[in-house]
Design a protein around this motif. Structure first.
Motif, mmCIF file in Angstrom:
data_model
loop_
_atom_site.group_PDB
_atom_site.id
_atom_site.type_symbol
_atom_site.label_atom_id
_atom_site.label_comp_id
_atom_site.label_asym_id
_atom_site.label_seq_id
_atom_site.Cartn_x
_atom_site.Cartn_y
_atom_site.Cartn_z
ATOM 1 N N HIS A 93 0.847 -1.201 0.000
ATOM 2 C CA HIS A 93 0.000 0.000 0.000
ATOM 3 C C HIS A 93 0.880 1.248 0.000
ATOM 4 C CE1 HIS A 93 -3.193 2.767 1.294
ATOM 5 N NE2 HIS A 93 -4.062 1.797 1.078
ATOM 6 N N ASP A 94 0.352 2.334 -0.530
ATOM 7 C CA ASP A 94 1.139 3.563 -0.567
ATOM 8 C C ASP A 94 1.488 4.048 0.839
ATOM 9 O OD1 ASP A 94 -1.514 4.503 -0.014
ATOM 10 O OD2 ASP A 94 -1.037 6.465 -0.841
ATOM 11 N N TYR A 95 0.623 3.766 1.837
ATOM 12 C CA TYR A 95 0.952 4.169 3.207
ATOM 13 C C TYR A 95 2.182 3.417 3.703
ATOM 14 C CZ TYR A 95 0.685 4.887 8.250
ATOM 15 O OH TYR A 95 0.993 5.197 9.555
ATOM 16 N N VAL A 139 4.679 2.342 1.915
ATOM 17 C CA VAL A 139 5.842 2.934 1.270
ATOM 18 C C VAL A 139 6.209 4.253 1.940
ATOM 19 C CG1 VAL A 139 6.717 3.942 -0.885
ATOM 20 C CG2 VAL A 139 5.440 1.783 -0.930
ATOM 21 N N GLN A 140 5.223 5.063 2.251
ATOM 22 C CA GLN A 140 5.496 6.341 2.913
ATOM 23 C C GLN A 140 6.166 6.139 4.267
ATOM 24 O OE1 GLN A 140 1.636 8.211 3.079
ATOM 25 N NE2 GLN A 140 1.500 8.433 0.847
ATOM 26 N N TYR A 195 7.344 1.896 -4.765
ATOM 27 C CA TYR A 195 6.049 2.448 -5.120
ATOM 28 C C TYR A 195 4.949 1.603 -4.481
ATOM 29 C CZ TYR A 195 8.777 4.933 -8.632
ATOM 30 O OH TYR A 195 9.706 5.723 -9.259
ATOM 31 N N GLY A 196 3.906 2.272 -4.063
ATOM 32 C CA GLY A 196 2.781 1.575 -3.466
ATOM 33 C C GLY A 196 1.498 1.844 -4.219
ATOM 34 N N THR A 241 -2.981 1.754 -4.297
ATOM 35 C CA THR A 241 -4.084 2.277 -3.505
ATOM 36 C C THR A 241 -4.760 1.116 -2.786
ATOM 37 O OG1 THR A 241 -5.675 2.057 -5.308
ATOM 38 C CG2 THR A 241 -4.399 4.103 -5.205
ATOM 39 N N THR A 257 -1.824 1.133 -9.152
ATOM 40 C CA THR A 257 -1.175 2.413 -9.417
ATOM 41 C C THR A 257 -1.484 3.390 -8.293
ATOM 42 O OG1 THR A 257 -1.338 2.070 -11.803
ATOM 43 C CG2 THR A 257 -0.930 4.313 -11.034
ATOM 44 N N GLY A 258 -0.430 3.802 -7.597
ATOM 45 C CA GLY A 258 -0.574 4.708 -6.471
ATOM 46 C C GLY A 258 -0.286 6.138 -6.851
ATOM 47 N N ALA A 306 2.766 -0.056 -8.072
ATOM 48 C CA ALA A 306 3.327 -0.991 -7.099
ATOM 49 C C ALA A 306 3.678 -2.300 -7.776
ATOM 50 C CB ALA A 306 2.320 -1.245 -5.980
#
Length: 622
Positions: free
Chosen positions: A276-278, A280-281, A359-360, A362, A367-368, A373
């Protein structure tokens, strides 16, 4: 491990016959009694079912995105499906009566070690079950002849879990009158019959059980000291971690289930699940800054496409200053996947490793916000284990021969750190926190299987030596050992625990996120309609709020860029707080019992949003 995993799923029926030739009690295919130790292998191997259900749970913690279990990623309305029901199935059926027989027969035979192992596993499984599902049939669970099984409330299940764990310890501390020989070493795929380790494991179950109660108003006076005492008697180092060994063998295995559920041979992660994009962050120190008024990210014109927005000043796990000593967290190179370095070059070169990009996706899309991802194996393709370019047997714990992780010393230390924090002992909390981070580095490194230099055939994109060197720097750096005590916060404890649990322990991360009510901004005991959420909006604390635990974490309907979605109408605005009981048992034949559950009936459309007892500061409302 020998290729003789024993899957014993036998249901014993007490049958009385009027005719001798119809008597099945002496039938060699349905024996009246199976020696207790013969249950052990099959019972331990059923813990693979946890990994089945992590496909549903991990998306709700924003560890994973998915195109498969997308209803769970959308905090979920799933009545009519068995998806997310494997832990339920494991506890009542796959282990179920087999585990009961193991315990009861062992007690009757005074096989104390075997009985203790059985009780320890029972406590672990039921603790997991009630945390995931809430109210469950406990007292009626294995009572024969019942056509309806009444539900027990979570408070009672919690107390019974600890009772089973203490009974396990009592059994394990007794002296057996017999020698088990290889009966335990060959059938116990967790600790090989080591009773001292099973005692530590039982205390770990007690710690995990109590750690979910830290927001209870009586936690300090009722539960905290018990947790601290249990932690002291539990795991003492990462070498004590509880894992289930698997047979493996990849495509040559006699049965595909000999391989890890997340390995390439079984195809369960494939490319239907991704980071998930979170995640990765958090792992890369790129939690964005959001405008207070609009919730929009602050986009940088003509900036680096990998860093297209302003980042929050205060990152919790790491930051982007990777060339400064101790700022780079090497766990990102192992726990997350990257398409960088596809031919596995310079895997021992720290400077090269630091250049990887992540990359993460959604909640339900690959594609985030900044790119696509990859799969958990590191390519934007469905996993392949053969061909010129392939994923081999996988990597890290996403590997055919990786064990199933049940709980770790690191997790126990973070539970201890949170407890010390809650009772005002900040210095002690900080020491436990540092032990937790250090231990997770060791646990993470244990499962590194470096890829073959120059060959795009799977494996980890870092050597163990390079990882350990970077880990040593990080542990002395500004986000761990070098963190000023004055800056140390609850967020550091809980977010480092989230990283340590990634993603094998998503079920406990979900416990923590629910316990802190997803950082929803509300007043009173718990969030409710109009007080934290409405049908299309969830009001969450801003990252600048000192009381917000999970910095950068926003639910799908939160009013920040990249979210602003909505839940199913059946949720009535609320995120999920439990997974429904398994459809194919409870909703097929146990409806009357489900209907009696309070405060929200088990048959209600929004039952999955019913807040569990462990979340309430006090008791459940009537």
């Amino acid at each position: 491990m020998k290729n003789k995993l024993i899957y014993i799923l036998i249901v014993f029926f007490s049958l009385t016959s009027c005719e001798e030739y119809l008597d099945v009690n002496d039938n060699i295919d349905a024996p009246a009694k199976v020696d207790g130790y013969l249950y052990l292998a099959g019972v331990t191997q059923q813990y693979q079912n946890i990994y089945y259900d992590l496909r549903a749970i991990a998306p709700m913690t924003q560890m994973m995105g998915t195109t498969s279990y997308s209803n769970f990623a959308s905090n979920y309305y799933n009545l009519g499906s068995d998806a997310g029901g494997e832990i339920w199935k494991m506890t009542y059926f796959s282990q179920g009566q087999n585990l009961e027989n193991l315990i009861n027969q062992s007690i009757a035979a005074e096989d104390w070690t075997l009985a203790g192992i059985g009780l320890a596993m029972k406590a672990f499984s039921w603790d997991l079950l009630t945390k995931v599902n809430g109210e469950v049939p406990m007292n009626d669970a294995f009572v024969s002849g019942l056509l309806q099984h009444d539900y027990d409330y979570q408070k009672d299940v919690y107390e019974q879990v600890r009772k089973w764990a203490y009974e396990a310890i009592e059994m394990l501390e007794k002296t057996d009158d017999q020698s088990y020989g290889d009966k335990l070493t060959n059938n116990d795929f967790i600790y090989g019959g080591n009773k001292e380790m099973w005692i530590k494991f039982s205390y770990a179950v007690i710690v995990r059980n109590l750690a979910s109660l830290t927001n209870k108003t009586d936690f300090s006076g009722t539960y905290a000291q018990e947790l601290i005492t249990a932690a002291g008697k539990s795991f003492q180092s990462p070498s004590d971690d509880a894992t289930v060994t698997v047979g493996a063998g990849s495509q040559s295995a006699p049965y595909s289930s000999y391989n890890n559920f997340w390995g390439t041979a079984r195809g369960n992660l494939s490319y239907s699940y991704f980071q998930h994009d979170y995640a990765v962050q958090v792992f890369t120190g790129t939690v964005p800054e959001y405008e207070e008024a609009t919730g929009d990210k602050i986009h940088i014109l003509d900036g680096n496409p990998y860093y297209p927005v302003e980042l929050a000043d205060k990152q919790i796990i790491t930051d982007t200053l990777s060339n400064e000593l101790g700022h780079f967290d090497p766990r990102v190179t192992v726990k997350l996947a990257t398409e960088s370095n596809p031919t596995y070059l310079n895997l021992n070169n720290i400077d090269s490793v630091k250049t990887y990009q992540y990359y993460g996706g959604t909640f339900t899309g690959k594609t985030g916000p900044i790119g696509q991802a990859p799969s958990f194996y590191g390519r934007t393709l469905t996993s392949q284990y053969q061909g010129t370019v392939n994923d081999g047997i996988g990597r890290w714990i996403y590997r055919d021969d990786a064990p199933y992780i049940l709980t770790t010393y690191s997790e126990i230390q973070f539970c201890l750190a949170e407890t010390y924090w809650k009772i005002g002992q900040k210095a002690e909390a900080f020491e436990a926190f540092k032990r937790g981070v250090s231990a997770d580095m060791q646990t993470t490194a244990r499962y590194i299987r470096t890829g073959s230099e120059g060959n795009a055939t799977g494996g980890d994109k870092i050597t163990t030596g390079a990882f350990n060197s970077l880990a040593s720097e990080y542990l002395n750096g500004p986000y761990a050992g070098g963190l000023p005590l004055a800056d140390f916060s609850l967020s550091h404890i809980m977010m480092q625990k989230w990283v340590a649990l990634y993603p094998w322990g998503a079920q406990e991360a979900w416990v923590d996120m629910r316990k802190y009510n997803y950082d929803i901004d509300y007043t009173g005991d718990v969030p409710s309609t109009g007080n934290g959420f409405v049908h299309g909006i969830v009001e969450q604390k801003k990252d600048t709020d000192p009381s917000k635990v999970y910095k950068g974490f926003y639910l799908a309907p939160a009013q920040v860029e990249g979210r602003k979605g909505s839940y199913y109408t059946q949720n009535e605005g609320s995120p999920s707080y439990r997974i429904r009981p398994r459809f194919n048992s409870e909703y097929m034949w146990n409806i009357p019992s489900l209907e009696t559950i309070k405060p929200i009936s088990g048959t209600a459309d929004n039952y999955h949003t019913s807040i569990p007892w462990f979340v309430y500061p006090g008791d459940l409302p009537q």
